[in-house]
Motif scaffolding. Structure first.
Motif, PDB file in Angstrom:
ATOM      1  N   ARG A   6       3.424   6.073   2.889  1.00 27.29           N
ATOM      2  CA  ARG A   6       2.869   5.795   1.556  1.00 27.29           C
ATOM      3  C   ARG A   6       3.404   4.503   0.952  1.00 27.29           C
ATOM      4  NH1 ARG A   6       5.630   8.100  -3.122  1.00 27.29           N
ATOM      5  NH2 ARG A   6       7.761   8.719  -2.587  1.00 27.29           N
ATOM      6  N   HIS A   7       4.319   3.812   1.643  1.00 27.95           N
ATOM      7  CA  HIS A   7       4.854   2.543   1.152  1.00 27.95           C
ATOM      8  C   HIS A   7       4.526   1.366   2.078  1.00 27.95           C
ATOM      9  CE1 HIS A   7       6.983   4.386  -2.136  1.00 27.95           C
ATOM     10  NE2 HIS A   7       7.662   5.182  -1.332  1.00 27.95           N
ATOM     11  N   PHE A  55       3.330  -1.787   0.142  1.00 28.02           N
ATOM     12  CA  PHE A  55       4.424  -2.515  -0.489  1.00 28.02           C
ATOM     13  C   PHE A  55       5.234  -3.287   0.545  1.00 28.02           C
ATOM     14  CE2 PHE A  55       9.010  -2.457  -1.596  1.00 28.02           C
ATOM     15  CZ  PHE A  55       8.979  -3.359  -2.652  1.00 28.02           C
ATOM     16  N   LEU A  92       5.522  -7.276   0.475  1.00 29.66           N
ATOM     17  CA  LEU A  92       6.803  -7.966   0.309  1.00 29.66           C
ATOM     18  C   LEU A  92       7.032  -8.946   1.458  1.00 29.66           C
ATOM     19  CD1 LEU A  92       9.327  -8.045  -1.526  1.00 29.66           C
ATOM     20  CD2 LEU A  92      10.383  -6.377   0.014  1.00 29.66           C
ATOM     21  N   ASP A 127      -1.039   0.820  -1.920  1.00 32.29           N
ATOM     22  CA  ASP A 127      -0.468   2.151  -1.709  1.00 32.29           C
ATOM     23  C   ASP A 127      -1.063   3.176  -2.672  1.00 32.29           C
ATOM     24  OD1 ASP A 127       1.224   1.423   0.380  1.00 32.29           O
ATOM     25  OD2 ASP A 127       2.827   0.804  -0.980  1.00 32.29           O
ATOM     26  N   ARG A 128      -1.506   2.700  -3.814  1.00 23.81           N
ATOM     27  CA  ARG A 128      -2.031   3.624  -4.838  1.00 23.81           C
ATOM     28  C   ARG A 128      -3.540   3.839  -4.712  1.00 23.81           C
ATOM     29  NH1 ARG A 128      -0.333   5.936  -9.463  1.00 23.81           N
ATOM     30  NH2 ARG A 128      -1.840   6.308 -11.137  1.00 23.81           N
ATOM     31  N   ARG A 131      11.176   8.840  -0.113  1.00 20.49           N
ATOM     32  CA  ARG A 131      11.295   7.601  -0.871  1.00 20.49           C
ATOM     33  C   ARG A 131      11.883   6.503  -0.001  1.00 20.49           C
ATOM     34  NH1 ARG A 131      11.062   8.124  -6.446  1.00 20.49           N
ATOM     35  NH2 ARG A 131      10.905  10.269  -7.228  1.00 20.49           N
ATOM     36  N   GLY A 159       0.294  -5.285  -2.679  1.00 22.01           N
ATOM     37  CA  GLY A 159       0.823  -4.244  -1.796  1.00 22.01           C
ATOM     38  C   GLY A 159       1.051  -2.929  -2.518  1.00 22.01           C
ATOM     39  N   ILE A 160       1.588  -2.998  -3.724  1.00 23.48           N
ATOM     40  CA  ILE A 160       1.811  -1.785  -4.527  1.00 23.48           C
ATOM     41  C   ILE A 160       0.483  -1.112  -4.863  1.00 23.48           C
ATOM     42  CG2 ILE A 160       2.667  -0.932  -6.741  1.00 23.48           C
ATOM     43  CD1 ILE A 160       4.776  -3.184  -6.623  1.00 23.48           C
ATOM     44  N   LEU A 161      -0.502  -1.925  -5.242  1.00 25.95           N
ATOM     45  CA  LEU A 161      -1.835  -1.385  -5.568  1.00 25.95           C
ATOM     46  C   LEU A 161      -2.501  -0.767  -4.348  1.00 25.95           C
ATOM     47  CD1 LEU A 161      -3.151  -4.242  -7.898  1.00 25.95           C
ATOM     48  CD2 LEU A 161      -2.303  -1.988  -8.579  1.00 25.95           C
ATOM     49  N   VAL A 182       3.001  -9.097  -3.443  1.00 27.23           N
ATOM     50  CA  VAL A 182       3.807  -7.885  -3.625  1.00 27.23           C
ATOM     51  C   VAL A 182       3.070  -6.894  -4.517  1.00 27.23           C
ATOM     52  CG1 VAL A 182       6.023  -6.968  -4.388  1.00 27.23           C
ATOM     53  CG2 VAL A 182       5.913  -9.242  -3.339  1.00 27.23           C
ATOM     54  N   LEU A 183       2.480  -7.409  -5.612  1.00 25.44           N
ATOM     55  CA  LEU A 183       1.724  -6.549  -6.516  1.00 25.44           C
ATOM     56  C   LEU A 183       0.527  -5.917  -5.810  1.00 25.44           C
ATOM     57  CD1 LEU A 183       1.118  -5.411  -9.322  1.00 25.44           C
ATOM     58  CD2 LEU A 183      -0.064  -7.551  -9.863  1.00 25.44           C
TER      59      LEU A 183
END
Length: 438
Positions: free
Chosen positions: A153-154, A157, A161, A306-307, A11, A302-304, A299-300
């Protein structure tokens, strides 16, 4: 723990959070320093050139000095990336803030034409060139730096950011310009108030440089250094010899980035005033809203990333960007009151550009990552960023929807490059070190 042995399920740690926060803050302040010039070109033109100079020539000279910063971007970025691949990411990451903060502070304090004559604009050119060199190394260096610090995996994100920090710098510049022009009369702005944003930016830039001293070198570079796996010849030479496909994909993706930023963020206020007669205050307010939603959206995205990965995000985000571009240039023509909400929506959709740094980071192996990313990004940005305003201004005389057509065409090219040009790519860690990208 070595970079390559790190658990992919790790994490984000407190150390990662500190790294991302300091990197994003420094990036925001650096982009603020670079962009603030454009908000005060009128005042700068009055004080750095003779009063007898015709207005058209004054504009050409003032914007020419602004362009000097863009022309210096590729060279500065390539040189800084060269040393970043050989001696360390952190040193160049800190140097870029210093190279931006000091010229910005000097611009705010330097004498004008009335005091030192033509030495004033010449000195201004030198300062803008130094700023350009700094900004050429900042974004590529920052993307590499954060991507090599966080778990694989991040990476999306982290890059999202950081990109949000960079676009947040544009927002800070816009807000500062609004505050100065609201708090001072036009005569006061020309007399002295134009200096305030530069002095503030320079001081905060030096603070950001000091804070970056507490950052640590990336685990990836530390492992390369321990294994003596840094490039044994000119990194850029290796990039051009072995990673041509990665360069092409990165440059086409960057072209999409410039289309979104330059057309839908930077040029739209002026185009809305010209095409639809919307007051400048309304267009600038809408632009602030667009820049704010863009900052959140990166930022959003970036999260997507990773997924779902770059391909899916690029295809879905590309379609939304094209729809938003046409809405932006059709809606206000029907009702100027629609500008604010549609511009905010368009800014949010421009956030798909968050895929660009992730694609580039994955495209190059660690030993030449900084050089490959910096070369591709800065050369593509210098060419497309320089030609886009000219192309759009010529095309809009023929068709009011030309800006939307341009964004749509370039987005299709960029999405295709991401969808079909990206393979498995290189891990952010050392697996695949030095292997060709193809």
């Amino acid at each position: 723990m070595s970079a390559s042995s790190e658990s992919p399920a790790r994490r984000l740690s407190g150390r990662d959070a500190k790294t991302l926060a300091l990197a994003s803050l420094g990036g925001a302040l650096e982009f603020y320093d670079f962009i603030i010039y454009v908000f005060f070109t009128a005042a700068i033109g009055h004080v750095f050139f003779p009063a007898s100079m015709p207005d058209w020539l004054l504009q050409v000279q003032t914007y020419g000095i602004f362009a000097a910063g863009y022309l210096a971007r590729p060279l500065g970025g390539i040189v800084m990336a060269h040393f970043g691949d050989l001696v360390g990411r952190k040193r160049m990451f800190t140097l870029s803030v210093f190279l931006m903060a000091v010229p910005t502070l000097i611009i705010g304090l330097m004498p004008t034409y009335e005091t030192i004559g033509y030495a004033a604009p010449l000195l201004l050119v030198v300062m803008r060139a130094l700023q350009g060199a700094a900004i050429g190394g900042e974004a590529p260096g920052a993307w590499v730096f954060v991507s090599e610090h966080v778990p694989a995996r991040h990476v999306g994100f982290a890059c999202g950011l950081l990109t949000g920090g960079l676009t947040g710098g544009i927002l800070l510049g816009s807000l500062m310009a609004t505050a100065i022009n609201s708090g001072f009369t036009p005569d006061e702005v020309i007399a002295y108030a134009w200096r305030i944003p530069f002095i503030v930016g320079g001081i905060f830039g030096l603070v950001a440089m000091y804070l970056r001293r507490w950052l640590e070198e990336t685990p990836v570079f530390e492992e390369m250094r321990q294994l003596k796996a840094t490039a044994d010849e000119l990194p850029l030479k290796l990039v051009l010899r072995h990673h041509g496909r990665a360069v092409i994909v990165s440059m086409l993706a960057t072209w999409m980035l410039t289309a979104g930023i330059v057309v839908l963020i930077l040029l739209t206020p002026g185009l809305m005033q010209k095409l639809h007669g919307i007051p400048a205050t309304d267009t600038l307010l809408a632009n602030v809203a667009a820049t704010l939603t863009l900052t959140v959206s990166t930022v959003l995205v970036g999260i997507l990333l990773d997924r779902f990965g770059p391909r899916i995000v690029a295809m879905v985000g590309g379609i939304l960007l094209i729809v938003a571009a046409y809405a932006l240039y059709i809606g206000p023509a029907l009702d100027p009151a629609l500008l604010l909400p549609i511009d905010a929506l368009a800014g949010f959709c421009v956030g798909v550009i968050g895929i660009v740094p992730v694609v580039m980071v994955r495209a190059f192996p660690p030993a030449v990552r900084f050089s490959g990313l910096s070369f591709s990004y800065n050369v593509a940005y210098a060419i497309s960023g320089g030609l886009t305003p000219l192309a759009v201004s010529l095309l809009v005389a023929v068709d009011p929807l030309a800006p939307a057509h341009y964004v749509a065409a370039v987005t299709v090219i960029g999405v295709a490059a991401v969808a079909f040009g990206t393979g498995r790519g290189h891990a952010t860690r050392l697996s695949g070190l030095g292997a060709p990208a193809e």
